[in-house]
Design a protein around this motif. Structure first.
Motif, short mmCIF file in Angstrom:
data_model
loop_
_atom_site.label_atom_id
_atom_site.label_comp_id
_atom_site.label_asym_id
_atom_site.label_seq_id
_atom_site.Cartn_x
_atom_site.Cartn_y
_atom_site.Cartn_z
N ASP A 156 -79.64 -15.88 29.71
CA ASP A 156 -80.85 -15.66 28.77
C ASP A 156 -81.19 -14.92 29.81
OD1 ASP A 156 -82.52 -15.20 27.38
OD2 ASP A 156 -82.56 -18.12 26.96
N GLU A 157 -81.28 -13.68 30.07
CA GLU A 157 -82.46 -13.45 31.01
C GLU A 157 -84.20 -13.77 30.48
OE1 GLU A 157 -81.77 -9.46 32.08
OE2 GLU A 157 -79.87 -10.26 32.76
N THR A 158 -84.27 -13.09 29.59
CA THR A 158 -85.49 -14.35 29.48
C THR A 158 -86.39 -15.09 29.42
OG1 THR A 158 -85.27 -15.19 26.84
CG2 THR A 158 -85.51 -13.42 26.84
N LYS A 196 -89.46 -22.00 30.15
CA LYS A 196 -90.54 -21.03 29.08
C LYS A 196 -90.83 -21.70 27.56
CE LYS A 196 -88.04 -17.18 25.87
NZ LYS A 196 -87.12 -16.99 25.53
N GLN A 237 -85.97 -22.95 29.95
CA GLN A 237 -85.92 -23.54 29.06
C GLN A 237 -87.23 -24.24 29.66
OE1 GLN A 237 -83.98 -20.87 26.29
NE2 GLN A 237 -86.22 -21.75 25.34
N GLU A 275 -88.77 -14.25 34.27
CA GLU A 275 -89.59 -12.32 34.80
C GLU A 275 -89.24 -11.73 35.43
OE1 GLU A 275 -92.02 -11.44 32.44
OE2 GLU A 275 -91.78 -13.69 31.31
N LYS A 283 -87.14 -5.87 35.93
CA LYS A 283 -86.06 -6.55 35.71
C LYS A 283 -85.67 -7.53 36.73
CE LYS A 283 -85.56 -10.91 32.62
NZ LYS A 283 -86.27 -11.15 32.59
N GLY A 294 -94.59 -9.96 24.86
CA GLY A 294 -94.83 -9.11 26.09
C GLY A 294 -96.50 -9.41 25.72
#
Length: 334
Positions: free
Chosen positions: A142-144, A125, A122, A147, A311, A36
């Motif tokens: 995978d919500e990561t 990311k 990915q 953003e 989100k 974060g």
């Protein structure tokens, strides 16, 4: 008509001093700290954003593209890199990988379909480049990988259309046909589900349903097929205005009166659709607001400043009958 956002606070325009501060504390473009932490734009304070658009399939999409291009300008502190996927997922994946290679600060895109994004997201990311989804969401566990999502509630749009149909036509034994959006696309899936759930319990029956790929030309072609296959169509539910406008052409060519002989309900509320509603050729339109450029700019700046963001940011959509369309048209922005 002014846009209303349900789950966000609209930020004021970022001042030159704020942009300078953002640039002054930045390191290399496209870097991001974990947990974060802060993500920084290039040293000159300009935010380089790579955007992959679905295509140019409709009036809605044209308005959406214009909003993004008019907002993410050099005057507003952005260097926008824009690509048109021509409704092909492989083109979007290629564009996203190109943006990763260019080390842009942020990647944003409106996904052609819901699935098949995990690998390329990915990669973004791993490169430390945040991703923002606009208009359409992705189906990922995978919500990561992204953003935030900014857009409409497509299920609710379908429900609003179906609720109005049930209120107006339940008890009439209406036979309906459905012009679906692009197969696998979030709005096509969700609007169908919402409409069907809303008419459940009524005597409205969907007797045929096919994709028109959100285009006017294919909407006309599919409607021609419906008219040839069925002689008892009372209602058309089109997932967007453009397909509904194509259906109007097919109905008129068959010697019938759209809006009277066959009722039409659509989603989007772009000017051409609203004019057809005002003229009585469409009976009801649920809005899907395309003016997402300001939202994208705001969320991008918050992400790069290391601020927390929602989100899922859902914009509020209205609905229009003929009287409301006539009132709204003179000041309609899209």
């Amino acid at each position: 008509m002014a846009r209303t956002t349900l789950t966000r606070t609209v930020l004021a325009a970022v001042s030159a001093a704020a942009l300078f501060a953002l640039g002054a504390c930045s390191s290399d473009a496209g870097t991001q700290t974990g947990g974060g932490g802060e993500t920084n734009a290039a040293d000159d304070g300009v935010i380089t954003l790579g955007f992959s658009q679905v295509g140019a399939e409709s009036g809605w999409r044209a308005a959406n593209t214009k909003s993004i291009q008019d907002t993410l300008t050099a005057e507003n502190g952005f260097d926008l890199k824009f690509s048109d996927a021509q409704q092909k997922q492989e083109n979007q994946i290629q564009a996203i990988r190109s943006y990763i290679a260019q080390q842009v600060d942020v990647i944003a895109f409106s996904p052609v379909v819901e699935t098949g994004w995990d690998a390329v997201l990915q990669e973004a990311k791993d490169a430390g480049i945040p991703v923002i989804l606009t208009d359409r969401a992705v189906d990922s566990s995978d919500e990561t990988l992204y953003e935030s999502f900014i857009g409409s509630d497509f299920v609710l749009e379908g429900e609003m259309a179906g609720q109005w149909a049930a209120e107006q036509y339940d008890g009439e034994g209406y036979q309906a046909v459905e012009l679906q959006g692009t197969t696998g696309a979030a709005p096509a899936i969700d609007r169908k589900d919402g409409f069907e759930s809303a008419i459940a319990g009524s005597d409205i029956e969907i007797i045929d349903s096919q994709t028109g790929n959100f285009t006017r030309a294919e909407g006309k072609t599919v409607m021609e097929g419906f008219l040839n296959a069925h002689d008892d169509i009372d209602l058309v539910f089109a997932h967007n205005d453009d397909m509904g406008l194509g259906a109007i052409e097919a109905i008129e060519a068959a010697g019938m009166t759209p809006g009277e002989d066959i009722k039409i309900i659509t989603i989007d509320a772009v000017k051409d659709g609203m004019q057809a509603l005002a003229d009585g050729k469409i009976n009801y339109i649920v809005e899907c607001n395309p003016l997402l450029g300001p939202d994208l700019a705001d969320i991008t700046k918050k992400v790069l400043a290391g601020e927390e963001v929602e989100k899922r940011i859902v914009v509020k959509d209205e609905a229009f009958d003929q009287a409301a369309a006539k009132e709204a048209l003179p000041t309609r922005e899209y």
